[in-house]
Design a protein around this motif. Sequence first.
Motif, PDB file in Angstrom:
ATOM      1  N   ILE A   1       5.405   8.537  -8.325  1.00  0.00           N
ATOM      2  CA  ILE A   1       4.000   8.535  -7.478  1.00  0.00           C
ATOM      3  C   ILE A   1       3.253   9.640  -7.436  1.00  0.00           C
ATOM      4  CG2 ILE A   1       3.191   8.079  -5.206  1.00  0.00           C
ATOM      5  CD1 ILE A   1       5.780   6.312  -4.636  1.00  0.00           C
ATOM      6  N   GLY A   2       4.017  10.848  -7.526  1.00  0.00           N
ATOM      7  CA  GLY A   2       3.219  12.204  -7.352  1.00  0.00           C
ATOM      8  C   GLY A   2       2.427  12.253  -8.604  1.00  0.00           C
ATOM      9  N   GLY A   3       2.814  11.652  -9.847  1.00  0.00           N
ATOM     10  CA  GLY A   3       2.005  11.961 -10.865  1.00  0.00           C
ATOM     11  C   GLY A   3       0.706  11.057 -11.083  1.00  0.00           C
ATOM     12  N   ILE A   4       0.408  10.210 -10.239  1.00  0.00           N
ATOM     13  CA  ILE A   4      -0.670   9.084 -10.136  1.00  0.00           C
ATOM     14  C   ILE A   4      -2.019   9.994  -9.570  1.00  0.00           C
ATOM     15  CG2 ILE A   4      -1.565   6.973  -8.938  1.00  0.00           C
ATOM     16  CD1 ILE A   4       1.112   6.009  -9.023  1.00  0.00           C
ATOM     17  N   GLU A   5      -2.793  10.027 -10.289  1.00  0.00           N
ATOM     18  CA  GLU A   5      -4.175  10.501 -10.065  1.00  0.00           C
ATOM     19  C   GLU A   5      -5.134   9.521  -9.068  1.00  0.00           C
ATOM     20  OE1 GLU A   5      -6.516  11.216 -13.369  1.00  0.00           O
ATOM     21  OE2 GLU A   5      -5.049  12.554 -14.378  1.00  0.00           O
ATOM     22  N   GLY A   6      -5.444  10.315  -8.253  1.00  0.00           N
ATOM     23  CA  GLY A   6      -6.296   9.823  -7.067  1.00  0.00           C
ATOM     24  C   GLY A   6      -5.698   9.166  -6.036  1.00  0.00           C
ATOM     25  N   ARG A   7      -6.279   8.268  -5.474  1.00  0.00           N
ATOM     26  CA  ARG A   7      -5.641   7.433  -4.183  1.00  0.00           C
ATOM     27  C   ARG A   7      -4.830   6.278  -4.771  1.00  0.00           C
ATOM     28  NH1 ARG A   7      -7.371   3.019  -1.106  1.00  0.00           N
ATOM     29  NH2 ARG A   7      -9.293   2.728  -2.238  1.00  0.00           N
ATOM     30  N   PRO A   8      -3.596   6.436  -4.429  1.00  0.00           N
ATOM     31  CA  PRO A   8      -2.626   5.670  -5.013  1.00  0.00           C
ATOM     32  C   PRO A   8      -2.783   3.967  -4.606  1.00  0.00           C
ATOM     33  CG  PRO A   8      -1.341   7.393  -3.927  1.00  0.00           C
ATOM     34  CD  PRO A   8      -2.814   7.497  -3.547  1.00  0.00           C
ATOM     35  N   GLY A   9      -3.050   3.433  -3.279  1.00  0.00           N
ATOM     36  CA  GLY A   9      -3.203   2.244  -3.065  1.00  0.00           C
ATOM     37  C   GLY A   9      -2.087   1.318  -3.339  1.00  0.00           C
TER      38      GLY A   9
ATOM     39  N   TYR B   1       0.773  -1.096   0.156  1.00  0.00           N
ATOM     40  CA  TYR B   1       0.094   0.074  -0.022  1.00  0.00           C
ATOM     41  C   TYR B   1       0.986   1.245  -0.108  1.00  0.00           C
ATOM     42  CZ  TYR B   1      -4.157   2.749   1.079  1.00  0.00           C
ATOM     43  OH  TYR B   1      -5.151   3.740   1.095  1.00  0.00           O
ATOM     44  N   CYS B   2       0.522   2.275  -0.926  1.00  0.00           N
ATOM     45  CA  CYS B   2       1.261   3.579  -0.854  1.00  0.00           C
ATOM     46  C   CYS B   2       0.474   4.530   0.220  1.00  0.00           C
ATOM     47  CB  CYS B   2       1.225   3.961  -2.164  1.00  0.00           C
ATOM     48  SG  CYS B   2       2.096   5.723  -2.336  1.00  0.00           S
ATOM     49  N   TRP B   3       1.072   4.848   1.295  1.00  0.00           N
ATOM     50  CA  TRP B   3       0.488   5.858   2.254  1.00  0.00           C
ATOM     51  C   TRP B   3       1.141   7.120   1.963  1.00  0.00           C
ATOM     52  CZ3 TRP B   3       3.968   2.269   3.007  1.00  0.00           C
ATOM     53  CH2 TRP B   3       5.033   2.628   4.083  1.00  0.00           C
ATOM     54  N   PRO B   4       0.253   8.246   1.745  1.00  0.00           N
ATOM     55  CA  PRO B   4       0.695   9.517   1.280  1.00  0.00           C
ATOM     56  C   PRO B   4       1.965  10.157   2.282  1.00  0.00           C
ATOM     57  CG  PRO B   4      -1.392   9.203   0.693  1.00  0.00           C
ATOM     58  CD  PRO B   4      -1.173   8.125   1.334  1.00  0.00           C
ATOM     59  N   GLY B   5       1.491   9.981   3.822  1.00  0.00           N
ATOM     60  CA  GLY B   5       2.374  10.885   4.519  1.00  0.00           C
ATOM     61  C   GLY B   5       3.604  10.244   4.950  1.00  0.00           C
ATOM     62  N   SER B   6       4.121   9.153   4.150  1.00  0.00           N
ATOM     63  CA  SER B   6       5.257   8.700   4.937  1.00  0.00           C
ATOM     64  C   SER B   6       6.393   9.493   4.601  1.00  0.00           C
ATOM     65  CB  SER B   6       5.327   7.287   3.897  1.00  0.00           C
ATOM     66  OG  SER B   6       5.877   7.590   2.599  1.00  0.00           O
ATOM     67  N   ASP B   7       7.483   9.295   5.226  1.00  0.00           N
ATOM     68  CA  ASP B   7       8.884   9.934   5.060  1.00  0.00           C
ATOM     69  C   ASP B   7       9.306  10.135   3.937  1.00  0.00           C
ATOM     70  OD1 ASP B   7       8.886  11.045   7.500  1.00  0.00           O
ATOM     71  OD2 ASP B   7      10.110   9.547   8.450  1.00  0.00           O
ATOM     72  N   PHE B   8       9.147   8.804   3.309  1.00  0.00           N
ATOM     73  CA  PHE B   8       9.837   8.513   1.771  1.00  0.00           C
ATOM     74  C   PHE B   8       9.278   9.393   0.742  1.00  0.00           C
ATOM     75  CE2 PHE B   8       9.923   6.474  -2.276  1.00  0.00           C
ATOM     76  CZ  PHE B   8      11.155   5.755  -2.223  1.00  0.00           C
ATOM     77  N   LEU B   9       8.009   9.777   0.820  1.00  0.00           N
ATOM     78  CA  LEU B   9       7.461  10.585  -0.135  1.00  0.00           C
ATOM     79  C   LEU B   9       7.718  12.091   0.328  1.00  0.00           C
ATOM     80  CD1 LEU B   9       4.004   8.970  -0.733  1.00  0.00           C
ATOM     81  CD2 LEU B   9       6.119   9.079  -2.198  1.00  0.00           C
ATOM     82  N   GLN B  10       8.234  12.552   1.495  1.00  0.00           N
ATOM     83  CA  GLN B  10       8.103  13.879   1.870  1.00  0.00           C
ATOM     84  C   GLN B  10       9.905  14.011   1.719  1.00  0.00           C
ATOM     85  OE1 GLN B  10       5.542  15.408   2.459  1.00  0.00           O
ATOM     86  NE2 GLN B  10       4.436  13.484   2.534  1.00  0.00           N
ATOM     87  N   GLY B  11      10.647  13.175   1.375  1.00  0.00           N
ATOM     88  CA  GLY B  11      12.028  13.354   0.952  1.00  0.00           C
ATOM     89  C   GLY B  11      12.723  12.367   1.920  1.00  0.00           C
ATOM     90  N   GLY B  12      12.033  12.035   3.262  1.00  0.00           N
ATOM     91  CA  GLY B  12      12.770  11.260   4.211  1.00  0.00           C
ATOM     92  C   GLY B  12      14.061  11.797   4.851  1.00  0.00           C
ATOM     93  N   GLY B  13      14.342  13.067   4.966  1.00  0.00           N
ATOM     94  CA  GLY B  13      15.459  13.834   5.505  1.00  0.00           C
ATOM     95  C   GLY B  13      16.598  13.526   4.662  1.00  0.00           C
ATOM     96  N   GLY B  14      16.537  13.419   3.321  1.00  0.00           N
ATOM     97  CA  GLY B  14      17.290  13.288   2.280  1.00  0.00           C
ATOM     98  C   GLY B  14      18.865  13.469   2.638  1.00  0.00           C
ATOM     99  N   TYR B  15      19.647  13.257   1.706  1.00  0.00           N
ATOM    100  CA  TYR B  15      21.069  13.179   2.264  1.00  0.00           C
ATOM    101  C   TYR B  15      21.772  13.680   1.018  1.00  0.00           C
ATOM    102  CZ  TYR B  15      20.062   8.739   0.123  1.00  0.00           C
ATOM    103  OH  TYR B  15      19.242   7.783  -0.755  1.00  0.00           O
ATOM    104  N   ASP B  16      21.368  14.549   0.032  1.00  0.00           N
ATOM    105  CA  ASP B  16      21.861  15.264  -1.017  1.00  0.00           C
ATOM    106  C   ASP B  16      23.127  16.021  -0.433  1.00  0.00           C
ATOM    107  OD1 ASP B  16      20.592  14.035  -2.958  1.00  0.00           O
ATOM    108  OD2 ASP B  16      19.164  15.595  -3.312  1.00  0.00           O
ATOM    109  N   GLY B  17      24.268  15.891  -0.969  1.00  0.00           N
ATOM    110  CA  GLY B  17      25.182  16.869  -0.577  1.00  0.00           C
ATOM    111  C   GLY B  17      26.130  16.390   0.767  1.00  0.00           C
ATOM    112  N   ARG B  18      25.606  15.303   1.265  1.00  0.00           N
ATOM    113  CA  ARG B  18      26.055  14.778   2.475  1.00  0.00           C
ATOM    114  C   ARG B  18      27.283  13.740   2.133  1.00  0.00           C
ATOM    115  NH1 ARG B  18      23.950  16.394   7.231  1.00  0.00           N
ATOM    116  NH2 ARG B  18      22.032  17.358   7.116  1.00  0.00           N
ATOM    117  N   LEU B  19      28.377  13.959   1.967  1.00  0.00           N
ATOM    118  CA  LEU B  19      29.540  13.042   1.276  1.00  0.00           C
ATOM    119  C   LEU B  19      30.246  12.624   2.282  1.00  0.00           C
ATOM    120  CD1 LEU B  19      30.510  14.910  -1.802  1.00  0.00           C
ATOM    121  CD2 LEU B  19      28.574  13.406  -1.722  1.00  0.00           C
ATOM    122  N   PHE B  20      30.434  11.010   2.295  1.00  0.00           N
ATOM    123  CA  PHE B  20      31.455  10.339   3.235  1.00  0.00           C
ATOM    124  C   PHE B  20      32.078   9.157   2.394  1.00  0.00           C
ATOM    125  CE2 PHE B  20      27.710   8.054   3.876  1.00  0.00           C
ATOM    126  CZ  PHE B  20      28.001   6.713   3.886  1.00  0.00           C
TER     127      PHE B  20
END
Length: 324
Positions: A231-239, A192-211
């Motif tokens: 996922i953002g381009g899917i119309e309606g409730r993803p499910g 199931y795809c749930w819209p409020g997950s960290d993954f869809l919000q960027g999840g605290g991303g790590y661009d630019g954090r190099l090690f």
Amino acid sequence: MMDPSSSVNGFYSFLTRGIDDLERLFLSTNFMSIQFLQHVLSLLRSFHTQLTHLVQKLNLPVGEKWLDEYMDESSKLWEVSHVLKSALSNMENYYSAGFNIASSLDSHPLLSPQLSRQVIRGISGCRREAVGLEEENRGLIETRIEHLSLRFDGSHSIESKFNGFSGFRGVLYAMRNVSSLLLMILLYGVVYCWPGSDFLQGGGGYDGRLFYGSAFMISTARLQRRVVAEIGGIEGRPGVLMHEYRRSKAAMEELRGELERWCLGAGVVDWEREVDGMREKVEDLKGYFGELRSGVENIVGQLDDFFDEIVEGRKKLLDFCSHR
């Protein structure tokens, strides 16, 4: 080519190649196709196996925290894999109902208003199965996944933090981030795809954090962005996002529309010969449900093998520690 299990560097390179190959497949296949999801799971299994091999090559202290961290990671893989298998089992009634719809038409070459209504009722039943499995899958996410906090950890950017345990701390950090991405893709595709997950919000991303070994982070971030954009381009409730599942639902609706038009008419017709495009719609429906069933069965088989690999990996490392 460097053996991924021979060194920390080799493992990072292995992660990067694997994610880059997955991105190429992502760009060349339908979004969340069974082929893509199978590859995601195969990649996750391969990463886990190489991680287990790497542990045995490094000079790690017995009884230290690294073993607890590995066990935590493998426990997460175990728990999520069981949720995936439960969701796939939930699909069985859905695709069985779909096959019954096609069989009803195949066994009755003459289409009457009564048969049309019967098949439409079958489609309504299949719809209810779809709604039911998605509701059940949403419950699996809420009760068994959300507390695991699958997300990207971008909070560490000081290289020295990753050198602990002969570099294995950095390897575990890498594995946690990559496995979080792969597990989230599998959960969105299968469960199931749930819209409020960290993954869809960027999840605290790590661009630019190099090690040390950060090329895999760049590859992982890029793949994450692509998935989120789709996922953002899917119309309606993803499910459930699995391509074959969504396609089978669309094919049912097309068939329903055709049958509803014939319900308005009178008399009996040879639907294969007299109803334009009807045979093609029925064959498409059978094909879509067939692909869905075989794909689900294949992924379940992969998961069963993965359970064995997780158990074997944990046992191997416990034995490794006890004999040193």
